[in-house]
Design an enzyme around this catalytic site. Structure first.
Site, short mmCIF file in Angstrom:
data_model
loop_
_atom_site.label_atom_id
_atom_site.label_comp_id
_atom_site.label_asym_id
_atom_site.label_seq_id
_atom_site.Cartn_x
_atom_site.Cartn_y
_atom_site.Cartn_z
N ASN A 9 0.87 -1.18 0.00
CA ASN A 9 0.00 0.00 0.00
C ASN A 9 0.91 1.23 0.00
OD1 ASN A 9 -1.82 2.02 0.49
ND2 ASN A 9 -2.31 1.38 2.58
N TRP A 10 1.00 1.85 -1.16
CA TRP A 10 1.95 2.98 -1.29
C TRP A 10 1.40 4.26 -0.65
CZ3 TRP A 10 3.92 2.76 -7.10
CH2 TRP A 10 4.64 1.58 -7.30
N LYS A 11 0.13 4.27 -0.30
CA LYS A 11 -0.50 5.47 0.29
C LYS A 11 -0.25 6.68 -0.62
CE LYS A 11 -0.05 3.25 4.72
NZ LYS A 11 0.06 3.33 6.16
N HIS A 94 -9.29 0.97 4.85
CA HIS A 94 -8.02 1.21 5.53
C HIS A 94 -8.24 2.14 6.73
CE1 HIS A 94 -3.98 2.56 6.41
NE2 HIS A 94 -3.58 1.43 5.85
N GLU A 96 -6.67 4.58 7.83
CA GLU A 96 -6.51 6.02 7.56
C GLU A 96 -7.76 6.58 6.89
OE1 GLU A 96 -2.77 5.63 5.49
OE2 GLU A 96 -1.89 4.95 7.37
N GLU A 166 -5.42 -5.17 10.49
CA GLU A 166 -4.37 -4.18 10.75
C GLU A 166 -4.67 -3.45 12.07
OE1 GLU A 166 -2.31 -2.88 6.83
OE2 GLU A 166 -4.09 -1.68 7.09
N GLY A 172 2.46 2.05 10.83
CA GLY A 172 3.41 3.15 10.69
C GLY A 172 4.08 3.55 11.99
N SER A 212 3.47 -2.34 10.35
CA SER A 212 4.92 -2.37 10.56
C SER A 212 5.56 -3.72 10.22
CB SER A 212 5.26 -1.95 12.00
OG SER A 212 4.82 -0.63 12.24
N GLY A 233 2.90 -1.19 4.29
CA GLY A 233 2.94 0.25 3.99
C GLY A 233 4.38 0.69 3.75
N GLY A 234 4.99 1.26 4.78
CA GLY A 234 6.33 1.84 4.66
C GLY A 234 7.34 0.96 3.93
P1 PGA Z 1 2.91 0.10 7.69
O1 PGA Z 1 1.47 0.34 7.06
O2 PGA Z 1 3.46 -1.18 7.09
O3 PGA Z 1 3.72 1.30 7.30
O4 PGA Z 1 2.72 -0.01 9.17
C1 PGA Z 1 0.60 -0.73 6.84
C2 PGA Z 1 -0.70 -0.22 6.24
O5 PGA Z 1 -1.08 0.91 6.53
O6 PGA Z 1 -1.34 -0.93 5.45
#
Ligand code: PGA
Length: 249
Positions: A9-11, A94, A96, A166, A172, A212, A233-234
């Site tokens: 997930n590149w956000k 998600h 966010e 999640e 994050g 993470s 994500g990251g």
């Molecule tokens: P993260 O994000 O790996 O940076 O914790 C995961 C996500 O938001 O899907």
């Protein structure tokens, strides 16, 4: 055997040249055929990514979509627009989107149903906040998130569903659920699906862990019986790290 899946997930990261570079780097790696790999760029990079990945074993997903088919929804994107760019998978729910953009279990139910009707595959995200875990409400909360958005779907729609648990406190933050905590929740999720539908259906749903995940912890997390991969994500923004995670099974 369930599908093993790793999705990046590149956000809101990677403009055109950055997308080009990251995809070039990813494409230098051989993708093993026992893991389905997805990347989810921003809307504006979907066509670019689809074009670039033609003939390559990485599938492009979107990060969101609107439940409506068309109309007065300034700034929004419909399923037919995604399908028009050859994107057939969408991340929904998600944390966010829930916390920053007001998505609720009810609004997600509409999005899920619209994506299913359009024949899309959904990576459906859900998970508890830290305060909910501290108050020992995490199982109830997760059950509610699942039930309200997904449990009215007919059995055959579940072929289109990938789940991504999640825990919000692990996204994050560098803090990861322990493999034991992840397994405990994934087993609980599978049990809820079995209770609502049946064992065979529950046994076929891939449940990803997200929060993470990195090369250093992926192997241990993926080794858990009910963890079928990760939503990253990251660490999906660096080709080497992402591919190390894909190869952690
Ligand atoms: P993260 O994000 O790996 O940076 O914790 C995961 C996500 O938001 O899907």
């Amino acid at each position: 055997m369930r599908n093993q899946i790793v999705a990046g997930n590149w956000k809101m990261n990677n403009n055109t040249p950055e997308t080009e570079l990251l995809l070039d780097n990813l494409m230098q790696h051989v993708i093993r055929d026992d893991v389905s790999v997805y990347v989810a760029p921003a809307f504006t990079q979907l066509s670019q990514s689809v074009e670039k990945l033609k003939g390559h074993a990485i599938t492009v997903a979107a990060q969101n979509m609107n439940a409506a088919a068309s109309g007065a929804h300034t700034g929004e994107i419909s399923s037919s627009m995604l399908i028009g760019t050859e994107v057939h998978t969408v991340i929904l729910g998600h944390s966010e989107r829930r916390s920053l953009y007001g998505e609720t279990n009810d609004s997600l139910k509409l999005k899920v149903s619209s994506a299913i009707d359009a024949g899309m595959k959904i990576i459906f995200c859900f998970g508890e906040e830290l305060s909910e875990r501290k108050e020992n409400k995490h199982f109830d909360l997760v059950k509610k998130q699942l039930a309200s958005a997904l449990f009215e779907l007919p059995s055959d729609a579940w072929n289109q569903i990938i789940l991504a648990y999640e825990p919000v406190w692990a996204i994050g933050t560098g803090e990861t659920a322990s493999p034991k905590q992840a397994q405990e929740m994934h087993a609980f999720i599978r049990q809820q699906i079995e209770n609502q539908y049946d064992k065979s259906l529950a046994d076929h749903v891939s449940i990803l862990y997200g929060g993470s995940v990195k090369p250093s912890n992926a192997k241990e997390i993926f080794s858990m019986t009910d963890v079928d991969g990760g939503l990253i994500g990251g660490a999906s923004l660096k080709a080497e790290d992402f591919m190390d995670i894909v190869n952690a099974f």
